[in-house]
Scaffold this motif. Structure first.
Motif, PDB file in Angstrom:
ATOM      1  N   ASP A   1       0.804  -1.116  -0.392  1.00 35.72           N
ATOM      2  CA  ASP A   1       0.203  -0.158   0.065  1.00 35.72           C
ATOM      3  C   ASP A   1       0.652   1.081  -0.028  1.00 35.72           C
ATOM      4  O   ASP A   1       0.440   2.547  -1.076  1.00 35.72           O
ATOM      5  CB  ASP A   1      -0.667  -0.426   1.200  1.00 35.72           C
ATOM      6  CG  ASP A   1      -1.687   1.008   1.266  1.00 35.72           C
ATOM      7  OD1 ASP A   1      -1.055   2.553   1.132  1.00 35.72           O
ATOM      8  OD2 ASP A   1      -3.069   0.721   1.215  1.00 35.72           O
TER       9      ASP A   1
ATOM     10  N   ASN B   1       1.676   1.635  -3.694  1.00 33.66           N
ATOM     11  CA  ASN B   1       0.335   1.765  -5.087  1.00 33.66           C
ATOM     12  C   ASN B   1       0.112   3.307  -4.261  1.00 33.66           C
ATOM     13  O   ASN B   1       0.198   3.776  -5.135  1.00 33.66           O
ATOM     14  CB  ASN B   1      -0.352   0.443  -5.079  1.00 33.66           C
ATOM     15  CG  ASN B   1      -0.888   0.326  -5.366  1.00 33.66           C
ATOM     16  OD1 ASN B   1      -0.387   0.182  -6.467  1.00 33.66           O
ATOM     17  ND2 ASN B   1      -2.276   1.063  -5.656  1.00 33.66           N
TER      18      ASN B   1
ATOM     19  N   ARG C   1      -8.724   6.692  -4.264  1.00 36.04           N
ATOM     20  CA  ARG C   1      -8.295   5.764  -4.069  1.00 36.04           C
ATOM     21  C   ARG C   1      -9.982   4.611  -4.391  1.00 36.04           C
ATOM     22  O   ARG C   1      -9.877   3.574  -4.565  1.00 36.04           O
ATOM     23  CB  ARG C   1      -8.704   4.919  -2.084  1.00 36.04           C
ATOM     24  CG  ARG C   1      -7.286   5.641  -1.943  1.00 36.04           C
ATOM     25  CD  ARG C   1      -6.596   4.766  -1.014  1.00 36.04           C
ATOM     26  NE  ARG C   1      -5.670   5.465  -0.034  1.00 36.04           N
ATOM     27  CZ  ARG C   1      -4.038   4.339   0.318  1.00 36.04           C
ATOM     28  NH1 ARG C   1      -4.582   3.359   0.729  1.00 36.04           N
ATOM     29  NH2 ARG C   1      -3.272   4.492   0.883  1.00 36.04           N
TER      30      ARG C   1
ATOM     31  N   THR D   1      -9.298  -1.004  -5.528  1.00 36.09           N
ATOM     32  CA  THR D   1      -8.948  -2.382  -5.479  1.00 36.09           C
ATOM     33  C   THR D   1      -8.606  -3.258  -5.174  1.00 36.09           C
ATOM     34  O   THR D   1      -9.133  -4.081  -3.960  1.00 36.09           O
ATOM     35  CB  THR D   1      -7.094  -1.836  -4.610  1.00 36.09           C
ATOM     36  OG1 THR D   1      -7.338  -0.495  -4.950  1.00 36.09           O
ATOM     37  CG2 THR D   1      -5.741  -1.963  -4.574  1.00 36.09           C
ATOM     38  N   PHE D   2      -6.797  -4.317  -5.237  1.00 37.78           N
ATOM     39  CA  PHE D   2      -7.597  -6.188  -4.982  1.00 37.78           C
ATOM     40  C   PHE D   2      -6.822  -6.278  -3.974  1.00 37.78           C
ATOM     41  O   PHE D   2      -5.833  -5.949  -4.018  1.00 37.78           O
ATOM     42  CB  PHE D   2      -7.260  -7.163  -5.713  1.00 37.78           C
ATOM     43  CG  PHE D   2      -8.312  -7.161  -7.216  1.00 37.78           C
ATOM     44  CD1 PHE D   2      -9.506  -8.170  -6.823  1.00 37.78           C
ATOM     45  CD2 PHE D   2      -7.860  -7.077  -8.391  1.00 37.78           C
ATOM     46  CE1 PHE D   2     -10.124  -8.366  -7.997  1.00 37.78           C
ATOM     47  CE2 PHE D   2      -8.925  -7.356  -9.234  1.00 37.78           C
ATOM     48  CZ  PHE D   2     -10.093  -7.562  -9.470  1.00 37.78           C
ATOM     49  N   TYR D   3      -7.216  -5.838  -2.732  1.00 39.02           N
ATOM     50  CA  TYR D   3      -6.053  -6.307  -1.342  1.00 39.02           C
ATOM     51  C   TYR D   3      -5.831  -7.877  -1.204  1.00 39.02           C
ATOM     52  O   TYR D   3      -7.279  -8.270  -1.265  1.00 39.02           O
ATOM     53  CB  TYR D   3      -6.939  -5.782  -0.340  1.00 39.02           C
ATOM     54  CG  TYR D   3      -6.671  -3.990  -0.304  1.00 39.02           C
ATOM     55  CD1 TYR D   3      -5.595  -3.718   0.117  1.00 39.02           C
ATOM     56  CD2 TYR D   3      -7.761  -3.360  -0.773  1.00 39.02           C
ATOM     57  CE1 TYR D   3      -5.573  -2.380   0.571  1.00 39.02           C
ATOM     58  CE2 TYR D   3      -7.614  -1.808  -0.620  1.00 39.02           C
ATOM     59  CZ  TYR D   3      -6.421  -1.472  -0.658  1.00 39.02           C
ATOM     60  OH  TYR D   3      -6.266   0.135  -0.264  1.00 39.02           O
ATOM     61  N   ILE D   4      -4.902  -7.908  -0.614  1.00 37.79           N
ATOM     62  CA  ILE D   4      -4.376  -9.234  -0.315  1.00 37.79           C
ATOM     63  C   ILE D   4      -4.572  -9.283   0.525  1.00 37.79           C
ATOM     64  O   ILE D   4      -5.066 -10.380   1.402  1.00 37.79           O
ATOM     65  CB  ILE D   4      -2.728  -9.770  -0.972  1.00 37.79           C
ATOM     66  CG1 ILE D   4      -2.806  -9.261  -2.338  1.00 37.79           C
ATOM     67  CG2 ILE D   4      -2.924 -10.606  -0.117  1.00 37.79           C
ATOM     68  CD1 ILE D   4      -1.236  -9.360  -2.897  1.00 37.79           C
TER      69      ILE D   4
ATOM     70  N   LYS E   1      -0.375  -5.521   2.124  1.00 40.90           N
ATOM     71  CA  LYS E   1      -0.536  -5.908   0.735  1.00 40.90           C
ATOM     72  C   LYS E   1      -1.539  -5.680  -0.541  1.00 40.90           C
ATOM     73  O   LYS E   1      -2.617  -6.335  -0.186  1.00 40.90           O
ATOM     74  CB  LYS E   1      -0.007  -7.182   0.608  1.00 40.90           C
ATOM     75  CG  LYS E   1       1.785  -7.272   1.268  1.00 40.90           C
ATOM     76  CD  LYS E   1       2.522  -8.879   1.095  1.00 40.90           C
ATOM     77  CE  LYS E   1       3.516  -9.252   2.064  1.00 40.90           C
ATOM     78  NZ  LYS E   1       1.583  -9.876   2.752  1.00 40.90           N
ATOM     79  N   LEU E   2      -1.574  -5.494  -2.020  1.00 45.43           N
ATOM     80  CA  LEU E   2      -2.538  -5.407  -2.727  1.00 45.43           C
ATOM     81  C   LEU E   2      -2.092  -5.799  -3.869  1.00 45.43           C
ATOM     82  O   LEU E   2      -0.838  -6.527  -4.231  1.00 45.43           O
ATOM     83  CB  LEU E   2      -2.738  -4.098  -2.740  1.00 45.43           C
ATOM     84  CG  LEU E   2      -1.872  -2.188  -2.646  1.00 45.43           C
ATOM     85  CD1 LEU E   2      -1.496  -2.094  -3.982  1.00 45.43           C
ATOM     86  CD2 LEU E   2      -3.073  -1.755  -2.386  1.00 45.43           C
TER      87      LEU E   2
ATOM     88  N   ARG F   1      -1.260  -3.616  -7.242  1.00 49.08           N
ATOM     89  CA  ARG F   1      -0.301  -3.131  -7.349  1.00 49.08           C
ATOM     90  C   ARG F   1      -1.441  -2.440  -9.001  1.00 49.08           C
ATOM     91  O   ARG F   1      -2.212  -2.735  -9.597  1.00 49.08           O
ATOM     92  CB  ARG F   1       0.588  -2.532  -8.422  1.00 49.08           C
ATOM     93  CG  ARG F   1       0.596  -3.087  -9.822  1.00 49.08           C
ATOM     94  CD  ARG F   1       2.377  -3.249 -10.147  1.00 49.08           C
ATOM     95  NE  ARG F   1       3.114  -3.551 -11.344  1.00 49.08           N
ATOM     96  CZ  ARG F   1       4.171  -3.818 -11.727  1.00 49.08           C
ATOM     97  NH1 ARG F   1       4.915  -3.402 -11.410  1.00 49.08           N
ATOM     98  NH2 ARG F   1       4.210  -4.278 -12.772  1.00 49.08           N
ATOM     99  N   THR F   2      -2.377  -1.200  -8.809  1.00 55.65           N
ATOM    100  CA  THR F   2      -3.492  -0.803  -9.418  1.00 55.65           C
ATOM    101  C   THR F   2      -2.556   0.771 -10.493  1.00 55.65           C
ATOM    102  O   THR F   2      -3.428   0.123 -11.695  1.00 55.65           O
ATOM    103  CB  THR F   2      -4.034  -0.070  -8.189  1.00 55.65           C
ATOM    104  OG1 THR F   2      -3.603   1.569  -8.207  1.00 55.65           O
ATOM    105  CG2 THR F   2      -5.322  -0.210  -7.512  1.00 55.65           C
TER     106      THR F   2
END
Ligand code: PHE
Length: 342
Positions: A134, A137, A150, A155-158, A162-163, A165-166
């Motif tokens: 994060d 990004n 945002r 966003t696909f968050y893990i 962590k994600l 990247r957008t």
């Protein structure tokens, strides 16, 4: 006696299977130590008349054997040749094995072409993973937690940190930090990015970007414009024009959206450009001083420009592809339509 030798010798010649055996027979009968030589030795004991007669017969037999051996040799050579031809026979009517030739994926082709354009201008190419913090990004790009910007990049968050990247801006933020004490910077960052978009003809939850970043003393907006014009001309043709429209990004100030003159109608207006003559291909701007400061760079001394373009979008324009999903569904008929040399 001579008759017996003759019979024996002719029999042996007939039985020969190859030239080596034939040579052995030749040495045996026509050489210095054969049975005929023995007969010649015995001639001494005979009368002159008999010597003449037997000697003549021995010579006749010798030439008979010689000619039979040569005839046999010709036969053996002929057989050997036939055998060789038989062994080496190829069937010209057989179909050849057909190997498919692969070619690069159209997105990779455009990515490589763009990289080459910037490498020629002295840029570095930086590539890192698609799972990002994060921090790089968003935070370092001046998009703090709870900032409405945002939402624009669902966003696909893990997990909390962590994600996926957008945008490739994340790579720039890392590069900026790593090279803060090693300026100037000139870098492009190509790669895949992810957003929680519903897939349709122009949106995909996974797509590709290439982002550029220059940081040095006295970088101006006109440097950005010149760079992007050159890129557009290399990608779409010498006569390309570009235009800047004011826009907003958190990490650049001022920010612009950049249009290229429509490659399909040359700017006259058509369906693709919705009669405007222009097509948007990227976002850009002067790096926000806060972004430089967060990376540890003195923003009173250094300035920078940044731009980010969609590789898929450029590929769609270049190849006249109407649906972005074609790039990802891997239909072999679609992929094959891209010549490996164009
Ligand atoms: N990161 C922006 C996007 O994904 C593009 C951009 C890059 C804009 C760099 C300005 C500068 O849309």
């Amino acid at each position: 006696m001579l008759q017996k030798i003759q019979l024996e010798a002719l029999e042996k010649i007939m039985q020969c299977q190859n030239n080596t055996q034939l040579n052995e027979i030749k040495v045996l009968y026509l050489g210095k130590k054969g049975p005929l030589q023995e007969v010649m030795q015995q001639l001494k004991t005979l009368s002159v008349e008999e010597k003449k007669e037997v000697g003549k017969k021995v010579n006749e037999l010798k030439s008979l054997l010689e000619s039979t051996i040569e005839t046999k040799r010709i036969q053996l050579n002929e057989i050997a040749l036939q055998q060789q031809l038989e062994n080496e026979k190829i069937d010209l009517t057989l179909e050849a094995d057909y190997y498919e030739q692969g070619n690069l994926h159209p997105l990779i082709k455009i990515q490589t072409e763009l990289e080459d354009i910037f490498i020629a201008m002295g840029y570095d190419v930086a590539k890192i993973g698609e799972v990002e913090l994060d921090l790089y990004n968003f935070e370092r790009a001046n998009i703090p937690h709870d900032h409405p910007a945002r939402d624009m990049q669902d966003t696909f968050y893990i997990d909390d940190e962590k994600l996926l990247r957008t945008h490739t801006t994340a790579v720039q933020m890392r590069y900026l930090e790593e090279h803060a004490n090693n300026l100037p910077i000139q870098v492009v960052c190509p790669g895949k990015v992810y957003r929680r978009d519903d897939d349709d003809a122009t949106h995909s939850h996974q797509f590709m970007q290439i982002e550029g970043l220059v940081v040095k003393e006295n970088v101006k907006m006109s440097d950005l414009k010149g760079t992007l014009l050159l890129m557009a001309q290399k990608m779409f043709g010498e006569n390309q024009k570009i235009r800047f429209r004011p826009s907003y990004f958190q990490f650049t100030e001022p920010s612009v959206e950049v249009d290229v003159s429509c490659p399909f109608c040359g700017g006259k207006g058509c369906n693709v450009c919705k009669q405007t003559g222009w097509i948007e291909i990227l976002g850009a701007g002067m790096v926000h001083p806060k972004v430089l400061e967060m990376a540890g760079i003195d923003s009173t001394k250094y300035s920078g420009f940044a731009f980010g373009a969609g590789i898929d979008r450029i590929a769609m324009l270049r190849y006249g592809v109407e649906d972005i999903r074609h790039f990802f569904t891997n239909d072999i008929r679609f992929l094959k339509s891209f010549n490996r040399f164009d």
